[in-house]
Design an enzyme around this catalytic site. Structure first.
Site, PDB file in Angstrom:
ATOM      1  N   ARG A 150      50.739  26.289  39.471  1.00 36.53           N
ATOM      2  CA  ARG A 150      49.869  26.780  40.557  1.00 36.53           C
ATOM      3  C   ARG A 150      50.772  27.461  41.570  1.00 36.53           C
ATOM      4  O   ARG A 150      51.575  26.812  42.241  1.00 36.53           O
ATOM      5  CB  ARG A 150      49.110  25.623  41.211  1.00 36.53           C
ATOM      6  CG  ARG A 150      48.223  26.042  42.391  1.00 36.53           C
ATOM      7  CD  ARG A 150      47.569  24.821  43.016  1.00 36.53           C
ATOM      8  NE  ARG A 150      46.834  25.144  44.230  1.00 36.53           N
ATOM      9  CZ  ARG A 150      45.541  25.465  44.272  1.00 36.53           C
ATOM     10  NH1 ARG A 150      44.845  25.513  43.158  1.00 36.53           N
ATOM     11  NH2 ARG A 150      44.956  25.738  45.417  1.00 36.53           N
ATOM     12  N   HIS A 170      42.172  32.401  38.411  1.00 33.69           N
ATOM     13  CA  HIS A 170      41.970  30.966  38.609  1.00 33.69           C
ATOM     14  C   HIS A 170      41.059  30.464  37.472  1.00 33.69           C
ATOM     15  O   HIS A 170      39.903  30.095  37.694  1.00 33.69           O
ATOM     16  CB  HIS A 170      41.338  30.719  39.974  1.00 33.69           C
ATOM     17  CG  HIS A 170      41.488  29.315  40.485  1.00 33.69           C
ATOM     18  ND1 HIS A 170      42.021  28.288  39.716  1.00 33.69           N
ATOM     19  CD2 HIS A 170      41.157  28.743  41.686  1.00 33.69           C
ATOM     20  CE1 HIS A 170      42.018  27.169  40.428  1.00 33.69           C
ATOM     21  NE2 HIS A 170      41.506  27.420  41.617  1.00 33.69           N
ATOM     22  N   GLN A 188      39.183  26.907  37.571  1.00 35.42           N
ATOM     23  CA  GLN A 188      38.096  26.840  38.545  1.00 35.42           C
ATOM     24  C   GLN A 188      36.806  27.431  37.978  1.00 35.42           C
ATOM     25  O   GLN A 188      35.734  26.836  38.086  1.00 35.42           O
ATOM     26  CB  GLN A 188      38.476  27.568  39.829  1.00 35.42           C
ATOM     27  CG  GLN A 188      37.349  27.664  40.859  1.00 35.42           C
ATOM     28  CD  GLN A 188      36.935  26.320  41.420  1.00 35.42           C
ATOM     29  OE1 GLN A 188      37.752  25.590  41.955  1.00 35.42           O
ATOM     30  NE2 GLN A 188      35.649  25.980  41.299  1.00 35.42           N
ATOM     31  N   ASP A 211      34.248  32.378  49.010  1.00 30.70           N
ATOM     32  CA  ASP A 211      35.581  31.775  49.106  1.00 30.70           C
ATOM     33  C   ASP A 211      36.087  32.041  50.519  1.00 30.70           C
ATOM     34  O   ASP A 211      35.504  32.833  51.262  1.00 30.70           O
ATOM     35  CB  ASP A 211      36.502  32.405  48.049  1.00 30.70           C
ATOM     36  CG  ASP A 211      37.819  31.674  47.875  1.00 30.70           C
ATOM     37  OD1 ASP A 211      37.991  30.598  48.489  1.00 30.70           O
ATOM     38  OD2 ASP A 211      38.684  32.165  47.133  1.00 30.70           O
ATOM     39  N   CYS A 259      34.532  27.400  45.854  1.00 35.73           N
ATOM     40  CA  CYS A 259      35.632  26.736  45.150  1.00 35.73           C
ATOM     41  C   CYS A 259      36.363  25.722  46.030  1.00 35.73           C
ATOM     42  O   CYS A 259      37.121  24.905  45.503  1.00 35.73           O
ATOM     43  CB  CYS A 259      36.610  27.768  44.591  1.00 35.73           C
ATOM     44  SG  CYS A 259      37.256  28.921  45.819  1.00 35.73           S
ATOM     45  N   ARG A 280      35.681  20.120  38.212  1.00 36.72           N
ATOM     46  CA  ARG A 280      37.069  20.554  38.024  1.00 36.72           C
ATOM     47  C   ARG A 280      37.808  19.560  37.134  1.00 36.72           C
ATOM     48  O   ARG A 280      38.569  19.935  36.240  1.00 36.72           O
ATOM     49  CB  ARG A 280      37.801  20.657  39.380  1.00 36.72           C
ATOM     50  CG  ARG A 280      37.361  21.758  40.301  1.00 36.72           C
ATOM     51  CD  ARG A 280      37.625  23.147  39.738  1.00 36.72           C
ATOM     52  NE  ARG A 280      38.985  23.344  39.278  1.00 36.72           N
ATOM     53  CZ  ARG A 280      40.059  23.529  40.062  1.00 36.72           C
ATOM     54  NH1 ARG A 280      39.939  23.501  41.376  1.00 36.72           N
ATOM     55  NH2 ARG A 280      41.245  23.744  39.533  1.00 36.72           N
TER      56      ARG A 280
END
Length: 316
Positions: free
Chosen positions: A113, A140, A143, A235, A276, A304
């Site tokens: 990440r 991502h 996600q 987001d 998210c 997740r």
């Protein structure tokens, strides 16, 4: 406890983004996510990662991604090892390539990440073990699999749904959603100012997938683009590493806030809200919408873990 074998056709493969994955392959992992979620809710304990290790490399802070990887891997009997940039030499005193070759001899898999997509690709190229992209500035993938799972739980189907992303159309979430929606036949739109429209490269990548699945891709700065949306998604307005742009972004994106009026503009009482997380309530979404019955953000957050467990079971 059960140590049953988990047969997967994807063992040894990496997940860097969803570009090279067929819809049927993603569906296979999605089905396993529903399976492990059911097992978790039933209180079943499995040991499918017994004797396995995973290196968790984090250049960026995390709540959901770190918690999902650590708990999912540990509950299955595996040993996760967290590594921040304060702990290892990645890209500093030691090249990414050399780090990859070292970790590849000690671990069963790597999660990364961080900022550069190039780094996760180098880890996959040189480590010789599965590498999972836990987030880069470009994609991502873990996600959006959780997002797709949440949509399927809510609506029972995916093909033909309409998802509209509101806000910064260039960011990794908008790009990743466009990609996975195109694969699954989900009509995807972006409600964003022209200055923050997605780059032509990602549109070029996604267009053939959308054509094959029958999905549409629409990008507009007009509020009419949200009409008919089954889901409004947003987001944060200021991503990690862009904090100096806060005032500029806030002013530019204020008209694209997900609020009661924008939800109503879909023309559907069944429209859900996804994010998210973490969310800055009062900026990209009002607290009223975030806490409303339309919000599925915490189902999405739980998913997740289940989708990440399914990904690891598939690859490791």
């Amino acid at each position: 406890m059960k140590a049953e074998k988990f047969k997967s056709p994807f063992k040894g493969r990496s997940l860097l983004n969803w570009i090279d994955w067929k819809r049927e392959e993603i569906e296979w992992i999605l089905d396993k996510a529903f399976l492990v979620k059911k097992q978790s809710h039933n209180g079943e304990v499995h040991q499918r990662f017994l004797g396995k290790t995973i290196a968790l490399i984090f250049e960026k802070r995390s709540t959901r991604t770190r918690s999902s990887f650590e708990t999912a891997f540990g509950e299955e009997g595996g040993h996760p090892v967290f590594m921040s940039t304060d702990d290892i030499q990645l890209g500093g005193k030691e090249s990414v390539e050399d780090t990859a070759r070292v970790l590849g001899r000690m671990f069963s898999a790597i999660e990364f990440r961080g900022f550069k997509q190039e780094h996760v690709e180098l880890l996959a190229k040189h480590s010789g073990i599965p590498v999972i992209n836990g987030l880069t500035d470009s994609f991502h993938p873990t996600q959006v699999l959780a997002d797709i799972m949440t949509l399927k739980e809510q609506f029972g189907t995916l093909k033909g749904l309409s998802v509209c992303f509101c806000g910064d159309g260039r960011n990794n979430m908008a790009r990743s959603l466009m990609l996975i929606c195109a694969k699954f036949g989900i009509n995807f739109s972006i409600f964003a100012p022209k200055e923050l429209s997605p780059d032509e490269e990602i549109i070029k990548i996604c267009t053939p997938f959308a054509k094959e699945s029958g999905a549409s891709i629409t990008i507009s700065d007009e509020i009419s683009v949200v009409k008919g949306a089954d889901c409004l998604y947003t987001d944060v307005w200021v991503s990690m590493g862009e904090e100096t742009l806060k005032d500029e972004r806030t002013k530019l994106l204020q008209p694209y806030q997900v609020n009661r009026e924008l939800m109503a503009a879909t023309g559907k009482s069944s429209t859900i809200f996804l994010h998210c997380l973490p969310a800055v309530k009062g900026q990209e979404v009002t607290e009223e919408v975030f806490e409303s019955n339309a919000s599925r953000v915490f189902d999405q957050a739980e998913n997740r873990k289940h989708t990440i467990k399914a990904i690891m079971l598939a690859l490791i």
